[in-house]
Design a protein around this motif. Structure first.
Motif, PDB file in Angstrom:
ATOM      1  N   UNK A1340       0.817  -1.215   0.000  1.00 17.15           N
ATOM      2  CA  UNK A1340       0.000   0.000   0.000  1.00 17.15           C
ATOM      3  C   UNK A1340       0.844   1.255   0.000  1.00 17.15           C
ATOM      4  N   UNK A1341       1.933   1.229   0.754  1.00 17.17           N
ATOM      5  CA  UNK A1341       2.826   2.379   0.768  1.00 17.17           C
ATOM      6  C   UNK A1341       3.462   2.572  -0.605  1.00 17.17           C
ATOM      7  N   UNK A1342       3.848   1.481  -1.253  1.00 13.73           N
ATOM      8  CA  UNK A1342       4.438   1.571  -2.585  1.00 13.73           C
ATOM      9  C   UNK A1342       3.474   2.246  -3.557  1.00 13.73           C
ATOM     10  N   UNK A1343       2.229   1.796  -3.556  1.00 11.64           N
ATOM     11  CA  UNK A1343       1.250   2.362  -4.474  1.00 11.64           C
ATOM     12  C   UNK A1343       1.040   3.842  -4.220  1.00 11.64           C
ATOM     13  N   UNK A1344       1.012   4.235  -2.951  1.00 15.33           N
ATOM     14  CA  UNK A1344       0.784   5.655  -2.649  1.00 15.33           C
ATOM     15  C   UNK A1344       1.994   6.506  -3.064  1.00 15.33           C
ATOM     16  N   UNK A1345       3.192   6.023  -2.805  1.00 14.04           N
ATOM     17  CA  UNK A1345       4.382   6.790  -3.165  1.00 14.04           C
ATOM     18  C   UNK A1345       4.408   7.068  -4.660  1.00 14.04           C
ATOM     19  N   UNK A1346       3.984   6.078  -5.468  1.00 14.28           N
ATOM     20  CA  UNK A1346       3.986   6.251  -6.924  1.00 14.28           C
ATOM     21  C   UNK A1346       2.788   7.086  -7.352  1.00 14.28           C
ATOM     22  N   UNK A1347       1.618   6.753  -6.843  1.00 13.99           N
ATOM     23  CA  UNK A1347       0.379   7.423  -7.285  1.00 13.99           C
ATOM     24  C   UNK A1347       0.403   8.912  -6.977  1.00 13.99           C
ATOM     25  N   UNK A1348       0.885   9.295  -5.808  1.00 15.80           N
ATOM     26  CA  UNK A1348       0.833  10.695  -5.392  1.00 15.80           C
ATOM     27  C   UNK A1348       2.169  11.412  -5.538  1.00 15.80           C
ATOM     28  N   UNK A1349       3.158  10.724  -6.094  1.00 17.46           N
ATOM     29  CA  UNK A1349       4.445  11.375  -6.348  1.00 17.46           C
ATOM     30  C   UNK A1349       5.106  11.906  -5.096  1.00 17.46           C
ATOM     31  N   UNK A1350       5.093  11.128  -4.015  1.00 12.02           N
ATOM     32  CA  UNK A1350       5.687  11.566  -2.749  1.00 12.02           C
ATOM     33  C   UNK A1350       7.186  11.774  -2.941  1.00 12.02           C
ATOM     34  N   UNK A1351       7.683  12.840  -2.379  1.00 10.21           N
ATOM     35  CA  UNK A1351       9.108  13.168  -2.486  1.00 10.21           C
ATOM     36  C   UNK A1351       9.896  12.222  -1.588  1.00 10.21           C
ATOM     37  N   UNK A1352      10.672  11.326  -2.193  1.00 14.81           N
ATOM     38  CA  UNK A1352      11.341  10.264  -1.443  1.00 14.81           C
ATOM     39  C   UNK A1352      12.849  10.447  -1.332  1.00 14.81           C
ATOM     40  N   UNK A1353      13.393  11.486  -1.904  1.00 17.84           N
ATOM     41  CA  UNK A1353      14.844  11.660  -1.892  1.00 17.84           C
ATOM     42  C   UNK A1353      15.331  11.912  -0.470  1.00 17.84           C
ATOM     43  N   UNK A1354      16.360  11.161  -0.076  1.00 11.84           N
ATOM     44  CA  UNK A1354      16.914  11.315   1.270  1.00 11.84           C
ATOM     45  C   UNK A1354      17.537  12.704   1.412  1.00 11.84           C
ATOM     46  N   UNK A1355      17.358  13.352   2.561  1.00 11.56           N
ATOM     47  CA  UNK A1355      17.889  14.719   2.718  1.00 11.56           C
ATOM     48  C   UNK A1355      19.371  14.846   2.408  1.00 11.56           C
ATOM     49  N   UNK A1356      20.174  13.850   2.761  1.00 17.04           N
ATOM     50  CA  UNK A1356      21.604  13.957   2.497  1.00 17.04           C
ATOM     51  C   UNK A1356      21.892  13.886   0.999  1.00 17.04           C
ATOM     52  N   UNK A1357      21.158  13.042   0.287  1.00 13.46           N
ATOM     53  CA  UNK A1357      21.325  12.988  -1.171  1.00 13.46           C
ATOM     54  C   UNK A1357      20.822  14.271  -1.822  1.00 13.46           C
ATOM     55  N   UNK A1358      19.697  14.766  -1.360  1.00 17.94           N
ATOM     56  CA  UNK A1358      19.139  15.982  -1.940  1.00 17.94           C
ATOM     57  C   UNK A1358      20.060  17.172  -1.703  1.00 17.94           C
TER      58      UNK A1358
END
Length: 1444
Positions: A1340-1358
């Motif tokens: 369910x979390x996977x589907x939501x992250x893709x469907x709603x375009x949640x910003x997933x970039x780790x702060x250190x990488x960003x």
């Protein structure tokens, strides 16, 4: 009663009896938790949080300690498990409420997967008898009960509310107290018993040992196997006696107690006729009350009289023991604190207690006590002696002062805390025992407060270094190691003396006993008795030296183990150390003691009596992460001493490991799978063959072929309109290439599509439009040679020849044919192509033209001109051009370029064919890529069964090649598949992470690619049209005839690229035919590993699991939680067994299943992500997004949080007791409860609630340190849960900072991964595993992250991306409050970007710092963008003004 050989075990060495197989399995956890309760504490300065509301609170119920089970303690515990006890209910008994509460805290922490219950007097247990079924309800679903002895006696013996047969095991802490309770019922056996005590004595009578054994049908034992380790943990403090009777009287002492005088006067003046009890008896006026009244007046024996007399007695004792100042202080404090509560409200009719309290309050007010001087000055010789001892102690003191009376602890601790001699070195508090938990009703004369438990906690944390205590601290209660113990009052018996001495366990500790004179003989008597008791257990120590000599000669004849290839040897003398080293290399997992554990026994395997001489054998137990067949080994011979028996067992264990391939030919731990060739470290760049060039073979074919192979090529615009069709021909079969989207710098794109193949006879005179296409697109840049291009293109509808370029004169009549349909050319500039835009009858103004030709000002004014737009230069690109090439700054000049109309001519060939000419480099590269892939697929990869040439092209094309596709997406898939297949094969062969890591390492895969010959097929040369020149057939043939002119034979390539292509081909195989084709591809590249099918590997693991291992009852609840019922329950038990669960007969730990489940989880997540598409465009997810999402879904932090969230509830009942009347107050005797209401039974309500069990709570472990981590993590989870849950369910940003603050240890995620492995092995169905992922919330979390375009970039990488090449540093430090701060600075300048604080760990500080820095840099970037847009608008305005 049970037979002698199965009797219960008591005291130092537990021993268990026969089992009840239908009961609860799980006693191991309870016993292990208790066995660890007497460990040495290492106290750390756990500074309390002062960081405000942003910092999660830490649990303050216990100190932060690290407890490690020692071998001799585990020995005693395992001795109790010889009979494999399986219980239905475990009842844990302790002598005091404090000790019971402490043990319950440990048990609840160590065994969270079952319901435990602590029952004490504060629960009003006595009232439960008034309602049927209360005990049964309260114990519903409860597996472990902790109480004092009296609770159990009343429940099971006196009233039979709890049947004894329902209790399978009694664990008796400080078991000697059980002499006061008889649990034997006529005709019924007592439950199995494990008693735990440091000294099985009562008072000073050694015969108490035998009495104890008879009462509990038990055998008293002490550790016989690990005596050396036991003695290493025991420090005998230096014992000293202080004779205080010879001390001088204090000078200038204050006069005798004035408060005492007033107390005596008040006591004498008490009017017995005004006593509420006397008044109540007179009012009743019955025969019984009249007799009671007469007796009460004659004896003056009322409750109020008793309290006042007791106050006087204690004050007098205080004066004699501590001195007049102490008596003054005591009386003043007792009276003041009693009166501080205030007078009670107007008493009710039947409330005798309130009446007596009011009467007592009025009496005490008459004393009018005065506070003594602030500095104690009139103290007894005994207190002076104590002060001298404390003041003279060297070093950093950590001590306990033992006294007899409760009130003395409070007064003496106050004296020591305010005395000027001590106040700079000592922080003093007090601790007393109670019959109930703090907060109950105690006698006000004891000066007991609710702070006693907190005092103990502060003592544990090191904030208090001196505790004045009663005998409650002699045993059981966990306290830090002390270096100073003082017996202010003499111990009452030998047991008390020994246990007090045991508190001084630091090196160079001191034990002081105060005596009034030197005639007291008790100290010498205690010493003598203690020595006699020790001799009873330790006679065998006298024989150790002789045994060692005897065994040395026998050991010299012991056979050696030699490797035939290297000659490396192992002897009995070396084996133990080598075995220790091997076990230490098994894992770096936290909370686990990996040391081997040895058990000593006789030749038949029975326990031995260490006090008797005889031959001994040994069995060594290795960590549970090893295969069961390798985990245990026995000594080959019998030995007189345990030391050589252990060496023998270690040798045999090492021999087993060597034969299994876990020890290499050098007699050292093997680091890989047998047969797997070691791979040396490879550099990041390596030299490989130059890329295979298919056009050499094509050029040769043009010379010899008699057939022409063709495919129809269609050129379409973005809207799908077909603009042109051509036949593409080769002398070899033309591969069917996928649609190629070709981009230009003008935001336009074209699609090249191929149709069906056909062939015809080849005639060298066949028409070829390739030369004309090249000339249309490139003739103005460089001369086009009249040679044959490797690809032939022929338009079936249009004649494309060079003579049709610039073939028409340009005039006003031909304007209709220009615009975008035909190019116009500047004949004075090598036929430079342009698009026509506008006609001018005369030359336009210069300021209206963006780019003017040379000599524009001198050009004629009144002749026609045309406005043109240049034909694109950067066209034919596989990828969209960067914005810098596309977006031009706006300008107010409307005409891009203007040239004289007389220089212009018009093509007779449509413009689209010029675009086709620009696409020739891309078309050639695409066809060449497919020819390379076909050569590879038809040759080396033929056995893989890959069906799509497109997949091979994708797999061999690096991102740096700048094609429309690359291997990154399917490499992402292949990497996971390789890990999955390797993990299953390694698991089936019992070789875990070391072998897997070597197989899947880039070094191994790079070498495999080179050995396979794959390097020559990898496409990594960057495609570009800059300075592009066509290479013709004649050029290729010349290279063939003259090899020296063919350029370099090698090229440099990244080793990672080589490894990635192998993984990409594995992914391509999986796409073609699933996991079996992928495994075939893996076998092709890594033939030296013994690859078996996935089904075979799973079957091996399934067959190894026992069929008959019973499932602990609490794990039936676990099966309900996960929604899966195991066929082999042993797999679930294994999945829920942490490696720290070092209990005899444990079959396996979760290591292998977690190792397997980790790969399964990764594989299923990757496979699911690979199949998902962008919700708006419908395109597959880009590789970068795939990696971000996998990191967000499969990391220790999110798995830990989800494991804490996934829980099941179980019914639980609490008994609420409402007493009918305060006359049940403990101050009142039963004879005085004469009111009618006193006979009314209490109201009892059973309150139904639930106990929640998250997934992690079913994990079996025995590490106390792990329990401490769980406790603190639960606190952080409660604090952060809502924030994390909101971000996961509805937030726009992934909660990296909050998850980092949660600090979930790896074992939380291990629980789920091991469960995944167990379900797959049991079911053989990955869909069952996918179901687990769905139920825990991953899918369910996977589907939501893709469907709603949640910003997933780790702060250190960003932050690294926003820094745009600038290096940043994280400067982390811990402040004085124990919190961590992080400053994010620019590395080159040291300029601070942001600073954050309030973190509990350094990594948390870094993540929070990165997150804050991202916010700062984004804000700065937005300001720069706004300024840039403002400047652009200003410049545009200036251009418009100038043009006007």
């Amino acid at each position: 009663m049970e037979s002698k050989d199965t009797r219960n075990t008591m005291a130092d060495e537990p021993k268990a009896s026969s089992s009840d197989e239908d009961g609860l399995q799980g006693v191991e956890e309870a016993l292990q938790a208790e066995a660890l309760a007497e460990n040495v504490y290492q106290v750390s300065s756990d500074t309390e949080d002062t960081g405000g509301t942003e910092t999660p609170p830490e649990v303050k119920t216990s100190p932060e300690v690290i407890m490690t089970a020692r071998a001799y303690q585990v020995e005693m515990f395992q001795e109790s498990l010889q009979r494999n006890i399986i219980v239905a209910l475990i009842w844990f008994l302790a002598p005091t409420v404090q000790l019971a509460a402490q043990q319950f805290e440990v048990i609840e922490k160590q065994i969270p997967g079952v319901q435990s219950r602590f029952i004490c007097g504060a629960d009003n247990v006595q009232a439960w008898k008034y309602k049927t079924g209360v005990w049964q309800a309260v114990l519903t679903n409860v597996r472990i009960v902790v109480s004092t002895y009296q609770i159990l006696f009343d429940a099971a013996v006196a009233h039979a509310f709890v049947p004894l047969e329902s209790i399978s095991l009694l664990v008796i802490d400080e078991g000697e107290f059980s002499l006061s309770i008889s649990l034997t019922m006529e005709g019924k056996p007592v439950p199995h018993i494990l008693g735990l005590t440091a000294s099985p004595l009562m008072r000073s009578n050694l015969a108490g040992i035998e009495t104890l054994e008879q009462t509990l049908d038990a055998i008293c034992r002490t550790p016989c196997r690990h005596r050396d380790e036991l003695m290493a943990q025991v420090n005998r403090p230096e014992m000293k006696a202080f004779i205080y009777g010879d001390l001088p009287e204090p000078q200038n002492a204050t006069p005798s107690s004035s408060n005492m005088t007033r107390l005596i006067d008040t006591l004498r003046q008490m009017d017995i006729t005004a006593d509420p009890h006397i008044i109540r008896l007179r009012e009743e006026n019955t025969e019984r009350s009249r007799e009671a009244l007469k007796s009460a007046i004659m004896s003056r024996n009322t409750q109020s009289q008793k309290q006042m007399k007791a106050l006087f007695a204690r004050a007098r004792e205080m004066m004699m023991n501590l001195g007049p100042w102490a008596a003054e202080y005591y009386i003043n404090r007792v009276v003041t604190e009693f009166l501080k509560v205030g007078s009670p409200p107007a008493p009710s009719v039947h409330n005798l207690w309130d009446e007596e309290k009011a009467y007592l309050s009025a009496t005490l007010q008459g004393i009018k006590p005065e506070a003594p001087p602030s500095v104690p000055d009139n103290l007894s010789r005994k207190v002076q002696a104590l002060l001298q001892i404390l003041a003279s102690h060297k070093g950093n003191p950590v001590g306990i002062v033992f006294v007899t009376e409760r009130a003395t602890t409070s007064v003496l601790s106050h004296v020591l805390s305010v005395h000027p001699v001590l106040e700079s070195r000592y922080s003093v508090e007090s601790m007393v025992g109670t019959s109930k938990l703090p907060g109950g009703k105690h006698s006000f004369l004891d000066l007991t407060t609710k702070e006693d438990i907190e005092s103990l906690h502060r003592f544990r944390k090191g904030k208090v270094n001196l505790l004045v205590a009663t005998s409650v601290l002699e045993e059981g209660i966990d306290v830090p190691v002390c270096n100073l113990v003082i017996c202010f009052d003499k111990p009452s018996n030998l047991k008390s003396f020994i246990q007090r001495r045991g508190r001084a366990r630091m090196n160079e500790s001191e034990l002081w006993v105060l005596f009034k004179d030197d005639q007291d003989q008790s100290l010498e008597e205690w010493k003598e008795l203690e020595q006699e008791m020790k001799r009873k257990y330790e006679d065998e120590l006298r024989e150790i030296a002789g045994l060692e000599q005897m065994e040395q000669s026998e050991a010299d004849d012991y056979p050696k183990m030699t490797d035939p290839t290297t000659g490396a040897q192992m002897t009995i003398h070396d084996a133990k150390q080598h075995l220790d080293h091997f076990c230490s290399t098994l894992s770096t997992r936290k909370f686990v003691n990996w040391a081997p554990f040895y058990i000593i026994h006789d030749l038949e395997g029975n326990p031995i009596d260490a006090r008797k001489p005889g031959l001994r054998a040994a069995t060594v137990n290795l960590p549970v992460s090893l295969s069961p067949s390798l985990r245990r080994a026995e000594s080959l011979r019998a030995w007189p001493s345990e030391a050589f028996a252990c060496k023998d067992a270690a040798f045999q264990a090492y021999k087993k490991l060597y034969e299994a391939g876990l020890i290499d030919k050098n007699m050292l731990p093997a680091r890989t799978t047998p047969g797997l060739v070691e791979v040396g470290k490879t550099e990041g760049i390596t030299t490989v063959e130059v890329q295979y060039n298919p056009w050499l073979e094509v050029s040769k074919a043009w010379e010899s072929s008699t057939k022409l192979y063709s495919r129809r090529v269609t050129i379409s615009s973005e809207d799908g309109t077909h603009w042109a069709q051509l036949d593409l021909s080769l002398p070899i079969p033309v591969p069917l290439i996928r649609d190629q989207v070709i981009h230009s710098e003008r935001k336009t794109s074209w699609t090249i599509s191929m149709g069906a193949a056909h062939e015809r006879k080849y005639d060298k005179d066949n028409r070829d439009h390739t030369y004309g296409l090249l000339a249309m697109a490139y003739g103005h840049r460089f001369p086009i040679e009249k040679k044959q291009y490797p690809i032939r293109l022929l338009s079936p509808e249009e004649e494309i020849t060079i003579d049709r370029m610039a073939a028409l004169e340009f005039n006003r009549d031909s304007l209709a044919n220009c615009s975008q349909s035909y190019l116009i050319r500047d004949v004075d500039s090598a036929n430079h192509p342009y698009f026509f835009r506008e006609w001018f009858p005369k030359k336009p103004p210069m300021n209206m033209i963006k780019s003017v030709f040379k000599g524009f000002e001198e050009a004629p004014e009144d002749v026609p001109y045309v406005s043109v737009q240049a034909f694109p230069k950067r066209a034919g690109q596989f990828r969209k051009l960067p914005d810098a090439f596309i977006h031009q700054l706006p300008s107010g000049k409307p005409y891009p370029r203007v040239i004289p109309a007389s220089q212009v001519k018009v093509d007779k060939i449509p413009t689209v064919f010029a675009h086709v000419g620009l696409m020739l480099p891309a078309l050639t590269a695409a066809v060449g890529d497919y020819l390379v892939a076909r050569d590879l697929l038809d040759g080396s990869l033929q056995t893989t069964g890959i069906t799509g040439l497109d997949l091979v092209v994708t797999a061999i094309t690096a991102s740096g090649a700048r094609r429309s596709i690359d291997y990154e997406r399917i490499e992402f898939l292949g990497d996971s598949i390789l890990k999955f297949c390797t993990t299953i094969n390694c698991s089936a062969q019992c070789f875990l992470s070391a072998s897997k890591d070597k197989i899947v390492s880039n070094y191994r895969l790079c070498k495999a690619a080179i050995d396979f010959g794959l390097a020559r097929y990898i496409i990594n040369t960057a495609y570009t049209t800059d300075k592009w020149r066509p290479v013709f057939v004649e050029d290729y043939l010349e290279r063939t005839d003259n090899p020296s002119s063919d350029g370099p034979k090698t090229r440099e390539m990244s080793t990672k690229t080589l490894a990635d292509v192998v993984e990409a081909l594995i992914g391509a195989s999986h796409i073609s035919g699933g996991i079996n084709k992928a495994l075939a591809c893996i076998s092709l590249f890594l033939p030296e590993a013994k690859w078996q099918s996935i089904d075979h590997g799973r079957q091996v693991l399934y067959d190894e699991a026992p069929d008959d291992e019973p499932l602990p009852p609490n794990m039936h609840l676990l099966e309900k939680l996960i929604g899966y019922t195991f066929k082999k329950k042993s797999l679930l038990i294994e999945a829920m067994t942490h490696p720290s669960f070092n209990v005899q007969d444990t079959r396996a730990s979760l290591d292998r299943l977690e190792f397997l489940g980790d790969a399964i989880l990764d594989y299923l997540v990757v496979e699911s992500l690979f199949s998902l598409r962008e919700p708006l465009t419908g395109l597959p997810l880009e590789n970068s997004k795939l990696h971000l999402l996998r990191t967000a879904l499969v990391n220790a932090d999110i798995l830990g949080f989800l494991v804490m969230e996934w829980a099941i509830e179980e019914e639980r009942y609490n008994a609420e007791v409402i007493l009918p009347d305060p006359t049940s107050n403990p101050y009142l005797s039963p004879s005085r409860r004469t009111s009618s209401s006193s006979t009314t039974p209490p109201e009892i309500n059973l309150i139904s609630t639930t106990a929640k069990f998250p997934l992690w709570s079913f994990l079996r472990y025995t590490s106390p340190e792990m329990g401490e981590h769980i406790l603190s993590t639960q606190s952080r989870h409660s604090f952060l849960r809502d924030e994390i849950r909101h971000a996961l369910d509805r937030g726009e940003k992934y909660p990296w900072p909050a998850l980092t603050r949660l600090q979930a240890q790896k074992f939380y995620g291990d629980v789920f991964e091991s469960l995944m492995g167990a379900v797959w092995v049991d079911s053989g169905d990955l869909e069952e595993c996918r179901g687990l992922m769905e139920r825990i919330g991953i899918m369910g979390l996977m589907e939501r992250l893709v469907r709603e375009g949640v910003h997933c970039l780790h702060p250190k990488e960003e932050l690294g991306l926003l820094a745009a090449g600038r290096a940043v540093e994280y400067r982390v430090e811990e402040n004085e409050e124990g919190q961590w701060e992080c400053a994010v600075v620019w590395a080159e300048t040291g300029e601070e970007v942001v600073r954050v604080g309030g973190a509990r760990k350094g990594e948390e500080a870094r993540v929070r710092g990165a997150d804050a820095a991202v916010g700062v840099l984004k804000a700065e970037k937005e300001v720069r963008e706004q300024e840039k847009r403002r400047v652009m608008l200003e410049n545009l305005g200036k251009d418009v003004v100038v043009d006007a």
